[in-house]
Write an enzyme that holds these catalytic residues in place. Structure first.
Site, PDB file in Angstrom:
ATOM      1  N   PRO A   1      13.465  13.319 -19.376  1.00 55.02           N
ATOM      2  CA  PRO A   1      14.864  13.070 -20.042  1.00 55.02           C
ATOM      3  C   PRO A   1      14.979  11.697 -20.408  1.00 55.02           C
ATOM      4  O   PRO A   1      14.332  10.566 -19.948  1.00 55.02           O
ATOM      5  CB  PRO A   1      15.577  13.159 -18.697  1.00 55.02           C
TER       6      PRO A   1
ATOM      7  N   THR B   1       7.038  -5.454 -18.750  1.00 56.53           N
ATOM      8  CA  THR B   1       6.929  -4.376 -19.454  1.00 56.53           C
ATOM      9  C   THR B   1       7.709  -4.337 -20.994  1.00 56.53           C
ATOM     10  O   THR B   1       8.542  -4.995 -20.830  1.00 56.53           O
ATOM     11  CB  THR B   1       7.247  -2.924 -18.884  1.00 56.53           C
ATOM     12  N   ASP B   2       6.976  -3.803 -21.936  1.00 58.56           N
ATOM     13  CA  ASP B   2       7.575  -3.591 -23.229  1.00 58.56           C
ATOM     14  C   ASP B   2       8.821  -2.801 -23.266  1.00 58.56           C
ATOM     15  O   ASP B   2       9.660  -2.679 -24.135  1.00 58.56           O
ATOM     16  CB  ASP B   2       6.788  -3.339 -24.450  1.00 58.56           C
ATOM     17  N   GLU B   3       9.089  -1.718 -22.140  1.00 55.36           N
ATOM     18  CA  GLU B   3       9.940  -1.018 -22.132  1.00 55.36           C
ATOM     19  C   GLU B   3      11.115  -1.493 -21.987  1.00 55.36           C
ATOM     20  O   GLU B   3      12.213  -0.832 -22.130  1.00 55.36           O
ATOM     21  CB  GLU B   3       9.599   0.073 -20.780  1.00 55.36           C
TER      22      GLU B   3
ATOM     23  N   LEU C   1       0.906  -1.155  -0.089  1.00 61.02           N
ATOM     24  CA  LEU C   1       0.134   0.092   0.256  1.00 61.02           C
ATOM     25  C   LEU C   1       0.870   1.213  -0.076  1.00 61.02           C
ATOM     26  O   LEU C   1       0.742   2.048   0.995  1.00 61.02           O
ATOM     27  CB  LEU C   1      -0.979   0.070   0.988  1.00 61.02           C
TER      28      LEU C   1
ATOM     29  N   SER D   1      15.166  -1.359 -13.978  1.00 61.79           N
ATOM     30  CA  SER D   1      14.882  -2.267 -12.882  1.00 61.79           C
ATOM     31  C   SER D   1      13.911  -3.462 -13.328  1.00 61.79           C
ATOM     32  O   SER D   1      14.195  -4.606 -12.746  1.00 61.79           O
ATOM     33  CB  SER D   1      14.342  -1.405 -11.850  1.00 61.79           C
ATOM     34  N   LYS D   2      13.098  -3.133 -14.219  1.00 60.72           N
ATOM     35  CA  LYS D   2      12.101  -4.224 -14.679  1.00 60.72           C
ATOM     36  C   LYS D   2      12.996  -5.123 -15.455  1.00 60.72           C
ATOM     37  O   LYS D   2      12.718  -6.375 -15.400  1.00 60.72           O
ATOM     38  CB  LYS D   2      10.947  -3.539 -15.429  1.00 60.72           C
TER      39      LYS D   2
ATOM     40  N   TYR E   1      13.366   3.180 -14.255  1.00 63.09           N
ATOM     41  CA  TYR E   1      12.431   2.074 -14.243  1.00 63.09           C
ATOM     42  C   TYR E   1      12.521   0.887 -15.149  1.00 63.09           C
ATOM     43  O   TYR E   1      12.491  -0.321 -14.757  1.00 63.09           O
ATOM     44  CB  TYR E   1      10.876   2.691 -14.548  1.00 63.09           C
ATOM     45  N   SER E   2      12.727   1.038 -16.537  1.00 63.03           N
ATOM     46  CA  SER E   2      12.804  -0.189 -17.220  1.00 63.03           C
ATOM     47  C   SER E   2      14.072  -0.894 -17.120  1.00 63.03           C
ATOM     48  O   SER E   2      13.891  -2.116 -17.146  1.00 63.03           O
ATOM     49  CB  SER E   2      12.841   0.302 -18.992  1.00 63.03           C
TER      50      SER E   2
ATOM     51  N   THR F   1      12.114  -2.087  -4.531  1.00 65.39           N
ATOM     52  CA  THR F   1      10.949  -3.070  -4.857  1.00 65.39           C
ATOM     53  C   THR F   1      11.147  -3.817  -6.099  1.00 65.39           C
ATOM     54  O   THR F   1      10.837  -5.192  -6.112  1.00 65.39           O
ATOM     55  CB  THR F   1       9.770  -2.153  -4.992  1.00 65.39           C
TER      56      THR F   1
HETATM   57  P1  NAD Z   1       0.738   0.569  -9.897  1.00 65.90           P
HETATM   58  O1  NAD Z   1       1.739   1.677  -9.730  1.00 65.90           O
HETATM   59  O2  NAD Z   1      -0.788   1.356 -10.328  1.00 65.90           O
HETATM   60  O3  NAD Z   1       0.535  -0.458  -8.562  1.00 65.90           O
HETATM   61  C1  NAD Z   1       1.572  -0.985  -7.986  1.00 65.90           C
HETATM   62  C2  NAD Z   1       1.204  -1.632  -6.728  1.00 65.90           C
HETATM   63  O4  NAD Z   1       2.393  -2.322  -6.104  1.00 65.90           O
HETATM   64  C3  NAD Z   1       0.595  -0.698  -5.769  1.00 65.90           C
HETATM   65  O5  NAD Z   1      -0.521  -1.205  -5.226  1.00 65.90           O
HETATM   66  C4  NAD Z   1       1.773  -0.751  -4.577  1.00 65.90           C
HETATM   67  O6  NAD Z   1       1.228  -0.474  -3.359  1.00 65.90           O
HETATM   68  C5  NAD Z   1       2.367  -1.962  -4.807  1.00 65.90           C
HETATM   69  N1  NAD Z   1       3.716  -2.185  -4.256  1.00 65.90           N
HETATM   70  C6  NAD Z   1       4.460  -1.192  -4.588  1.00 65.90           C
HETATM   71  N2  NAD Z   1       5.795  -1.668  -3.904  1.00 65.90           N
HETATM   72  C7  NAD Z   1       5.334  -2.749  -3.277  1.00 65.90           C
HETATM   73  C8  NAD Z   1       6.155  -3.505  -2.256  1.00 65.90           C
HETATM   74  N3  NAD Z   1       7.572  -3.383  -1.922  1.00 65.90           N
HETATM   75  N4  NAD Z   1       5.635  -4.690  -1.882  1.00 65.90           N
HETATM   76  C9  NAD Z   1       4.237  -4.852  -2.135  1.00 65.90           C
HETATM   77  N5  NAD Z   1       3.473  -3.983  -2.770  1.00 65.90           N
HETATM   78  C10 NAD Z   1       4.125  -3.026  -3.520  1.00 65.90           C
HETATM   79  O7  NAD Z   1       0.949  -0.236 -11.018  1.00 65.90           O
HETATM   80  P2  NAD Z   1       0.607  -0.875 -12.383  1.00 65.90           P
HETATM   81  O8  NAD Z   1       0.242   0.177 -13.203  1.00 65.90           O
HETATM   82  O9  NAD Z   1      -0.817  -1.488 -11.839  1.00 65.90           O
HETATM   83  O10 NAD Z   1       1.658  -1.694 -12.841  1.00 65.90           O
HETATM   84  C11 NAD Z   1       1.629  -3.315 -12.352  1.00 65.90           C
HETATM   85  C12 NAD Z   1       2.602  -4.108 -12.916  1.00 65.90           C
HETATM   86  O11 NAD Z   1       2.471  -4.120 -14.277  1.00 65.90           O
HETATM   87  C13 NAD Z   1       4.024  -3.458 -12.633  1.00 65.90           C
HETATM   88  O12 NAD Z   1       4.978  -4.570 -12.543  1.00 65.90           O
HETATM   89  C14 NAD Z   1       4.345  -2.773 -14.030  1.00 65.90           C
HETATM   90  O13 NAD Z   1       5.643  -2.715 -14.305  1.00 65.90           O
HETATM   91  C15 NAD Z   1       3.740  -3.504 -15.107  1.00 65.90           C
HETATM   92  N6  NAD Z   1       3.431  -2.915 -16.290  1.00 65.90           N
HETATM   93  C16 NAD Z   1       2.370  -1.777 -16.175  1.00 65.90           C
HETATM   94  C17 NAD Z   1       2.147  -1.248 -17.285  1.00 65.90           C
HETATM   95  C18 NAD Z   1       1.212  -0.048 -17.247  1.00 65.90           C
HETATM   96  O14 NAD Z   1       0.771   0.565 -18.430  1.00 65.90           O
HETATM   97  N7  NAD Z   1       0.653   0.392 -16.087  1.00 65.90           N
HETATM   98  C19 NAD Z   1       2.311  -1.988 -18.661  1.00 65.90           C
HETATM   99  C20 NAD Z   1       3.192  -3.067 -18.680  1.00 65.90           C
HETATM  100  C21 NAD Z   1       3.494  -3.524 -17.371  1.00 65.90           C
HETATM  101  O1  DAU Z   2       5.040   0.790 -22.009  1.00 67.83           O
HETATM  102  C1  DAU Z   2       4.569   0.145 -20.749  1.00 67.83           C
HETATM  103  C2  DAU Z   2       4.762   1.171 -19.452  1.00 67.83           C
HETATM  104  O2  DAU Z   2       3.758   2.012 -19.840  1.00 67.83           O
HETATM  105  C3  DAU Z   2       4.656   0.636 -18.091  1.00 67.83           C
HETATM  106  O3  DAU Z   2       5.636  -0.218 -17.877  1.00 67.83           O
HETATM  107  C4  DAU Z   2       4.754   1.726 -17.360  1.00 67.83           C
HETATM  108  O4  DAU Z   2       4.365   1.305 -15.823  1.00 67.83           O
HETATM  109  C5  DAU Z   2       3.548   2.722 -17.519  1.00 67.83           C
HETATM  110  O5  DAU Z   2       3.824   3.711 -16.639  1.00 67.83           O
HETATM  111  C6  DAU Z   2       3.641   3.131 -19.061  1.00 67.83           C
HETATM  112  O6  DAU Z   2       4.902   4.084 -19.262  1.00 67.83           O
HETATM  113  P1  DAU Z   2       4.821   5.475 -19.932  1.00 67.83           P
HETATM  114  O7  DAU Z   2       6.166   6.147 -19.644  1.00 67.83           O
HETATM  115  O8  DAU Z   2       4.944   4.971 -21.561  1.00 67.83           O
HETATM  116  O9  DAU Z   2       3.473   5.979 -19.503  1.00 67.83           O
HETATM  117  P2  DAU Z   2       2.964   7.419 -19.242  1.00 67.83           P
HETATM  118  O10 DAU Z   2       1.485   7.571 -19.028  1.00 67.83           O
HETATM  119  O11 DAU Z   2       3.872   8.001 -18.051  1.00 67.83           O
HETATM  120  O12 DAU Z   2       3.636   8.346 -20.329  1.00 67.83           O
HETATM  121  C7  DAU Z   2       2.807   7.836 -21.739  1.00 67.83           C
HETATM  122  C8  DAU Z   2       3.381   8.883 -22.579  1.00 67.83           C
HETATM  123  O13 DAU Z   2       2.846  10.223 -22.405  1.00 67.83           O
HETATM  124  C9  DAU Z   2       4.818   8.970 -22.579  1.00 67.83           C
HETATM  125  O14 DAU Z   2       5.362   9.315 -24.014  1.00 67.83           O
HETATM  126  C10 DAU Z   2       5.035  10.379 -21.835  1.00 67.83           C
HETATM  127  C11 DAU Z   2       3.868  11.213 -22.141  1.00 67.83           C
HETATM  128  N1  DAU Z   2       3.437  12.105 -21.168  1.00 67.83           N
HETATM  129  C12 DAU Z   2       3.181  11.468 -20.057  1.00 67.83           C
HETATM  130  C13 DAU Z   2       2.654  12.293 -18.907  1.00 67.83           C
HETATM  131  C14 DAU Z   2       2.269  11.723 -17.522  1.00 67.83           C
HETATM  132  C15 DAU Z   2       3.111  13.368 -21.319  1.00 67.83           C
HETATM  133  O15 DAU Z   2       3.237  13.674 -22.578  1.00 67.83           O
HETATM  134  N2  DAU Z   2       2.460  14.164 -20.471  1.00 67.83           N
HETATM  135  C16 DAU Z   2       2.186  13.717 -19.194  1.00 67.83           C
HETATM  136  O16 DAU Z   2       1.861  14.535 -18.302  1.00 67.83           O
END
Ligand code: NAD
Ligand code: DAU
Length: 360
Positions: free
Chosen positions: A296, A139-141, A42, A167-168, A164-165, A110
């Site tokens: 960046p 993630t695709d990143e 949480l 670490s993933k 982020y990417s 994490t």
């Molecule tokens: P999110 O940030 O919405 O949720 C992350 C959750 O993990 C939260 O509930 C947080 O409390 C919990 N958490 C964080 N650190 C923790 C820890 N140390 N121990 C236990 N719980 C912890 O993330 P999301 O967007 O739902 O992404 C979920 C997963 O999917 C991630 O692994 C992310 O890399 C991957 N992913 C996300 C996207 C996207 O577009 N959001 C796309 C591809 C992959």
């Molecule tokens: O591709 C999968 C990834 O997608 C996941 O692994 C990540 O967890 C998830 O956060 C997401 O990453 P992005 O960086 O692509 O998502 P974000 O929503 O932060 O940004 C999407 C695009 O929009 C990116 O090119 C940055 C741009 N952006 C984002 C924000 C927040 C803006 O132009 N303005 C903004 O305010």
């Protein structure tokens, strides 16, 4: 193709965006009869309110939330033994690229150490059992950034470019290493950008929707030409369900929406959809658009090929972008209480932090 039974599932990060949608998806399936323990620290991104209805309906034995850090191996072992866990679906992570640029330490802790701790717990509890599965959500990143053509394949070499990417990517390597070295049964999925209900409004789509409603600026990074591939979150949940049920241990699947959009075009489109719902003129929202300093190292283009999961497991995205965006906008408009609940506490919308960074 044999179908794996899913009985006692540990979902990590189930109070976050995709994890909560995944849990809701499982309980909506008539053929899912198992139990779920949601292990979540949480953080600012985790909100138990996202699953209040599920806790009410299934809290009598089929669902529970445990507030535990995935870095706490002993805590994870206790839960695995107590629940007789046979399946782990690992979502927990720090997930926001911009936050990783401002403060990478939590991402290493994490995403890398946490995944390592979970793998150690699974190895200790499961030993050499082969009727279990550790699914890692990635993630695709990890593949880096594309030029104007081509797609990420499962064989594409890793080239992560943000904390982020990176670490993933590290966590993916650890998961595969535990499969090769200790024969731990694992599967992985690398997914593109998700959108839908319960997404924290630091990410592009919900941030823009809420800023429109409040008449705040719509900050587009750089020139808005960066491209992302968008997938409705329920389609991601169904892809993971399909992998859990049918994939061979050791396999990886790319998952995506086959739906590429330039950021600027997407935000303009969203202005039209929000306007349709609120009755305002789309120009009112479009006039809020501002180009701001670029992220960046901003990756130019992501696009995954879903050919493998389509061919081998018969999965395909179902929700069109039109339907998905429309229902996402409708969801935010009718869930402002949820929005208010995530704005409190440690949470602050990314834009506020961003303005600080730019001295605005
Ligand atoms: P999110 O940030 O919405 O949720 C992350 C959750 O993990 C939260 O509930 C947080 O409390 C919990 N958490 C964080 N650190 C923790 C820890 N140390 N121990 C236990 N719980 C912890 O993330 P999301 O967007 O739902 O992404 C979920 C997963 O999917 C991630 O692994 C992310 O890399 C991957 N992913 C996300 C996207 C996207 O577009 N959001 C796309 C591809 C992959
Ligand atoms: O591709 C999968 C990834 O997608 C996941 O692994 C990540 O967890 C998830 O956060 C997401 O990453 P992005 O960086 O692509 O998502 P974000 O929503 O932060 O940004 C999407 C695009 O929009 C990116 O090119 C940055 C741009 N952006 C984002 C924000 C927040 C803006 O132009 N303005 C903004 O305010």
């Amino acid at each position: 193709m044999s179908v794996r039974a899913l009985r006692n599932i540990m979902v990590t990060g189930g109070a976050g965006f995709i994890g909560s949608n995944f849990i809701r998806y499982l309980f909506s399936r008539p053929d899912f009869e198992g139990r779920i323990v949601n292990v979540d620290k949480l953080t600012y991104a985790g909100n138990p309110r996202s699953l209040e209805d599920i806790a009410g309906d299934y809290g009598g034995g089929r669902y529970a939330l445990e507030r535990v850090d995935i870095c706490d191996t002993a805590g994870i072992v206790r839960i695995m033994e107590g629940w007789g866990i046979d399946t782990i679906v690992h979502f927990a992570a720090e997930s926001h690229v911009d936050r990783s640029i401002l403060g990478p330490r939590e991402f290493v802790s994490t995403n890398i150490v946490g995944t390592f701790s979970l793998l150690e717990a699974a190895r200790a509890v499961w030993k050499d059992r082969d009727d279990v599965l550790f699914h890692h959500v990635s993630t695709d990143e990890v593949y880096g950034s594309l030029g104007s053509d081509g797609f990420f394949l499962e064989e594409t070499a890793y080239d992560p470019r943000s904390p982020y990417s990176a670490s993933k990517a590290s966590s993916d390597h650890l998961v595969r290493a535990y499969h090769h070295t200790y024969a731990l049964a694992v599967t992985l999925s690398n997914c593109s950008n998700n959108y839908g209900p319960y997404q924290f409004p630091e990410k592009l789509i919900p941030l823009m929707i809420l800023n429109m409603l409040e008449g705040r600026t719509l900050p587009v990074y750089g020139n808005g030409e960066n491209i992302r591939d968008w997938l409705y979150v329920a389609d991601h949940a169904s892809a993971i369900w399909t992998i859990l049920r049918s994939a061979e241990p050791g396999s990886t699947y790319n998952v995506g929406g086959e739906n590429e959009w330039k950021n600027l075009r997407l935000v303009e489109e969203l202005c039209g959809i929000v306007a349709r719902h609120t009755g305002a003129a789309p120009e009112r929202y479009r006039s809020l658009l501002r180009f701001v300093a670029d992220r960046p190292g901003h990756d130019r283009r992501y696009a995954v090929s879903c050919a493998r999961i389509r061919k081998e497991l018969g999965w395909a995205p179902r929700v069109t972008f039109e339907e998905g965006l429309d229902s996402t906008v409708a969801w935010y408009l009718s869930h402002m209480d949820w929005v208010d609940s995530v704005r409190t506490g440690e949470y602050r919308r990314w834009i506020d932090l961003n303005y600080e960074r730019r001295g605005g």
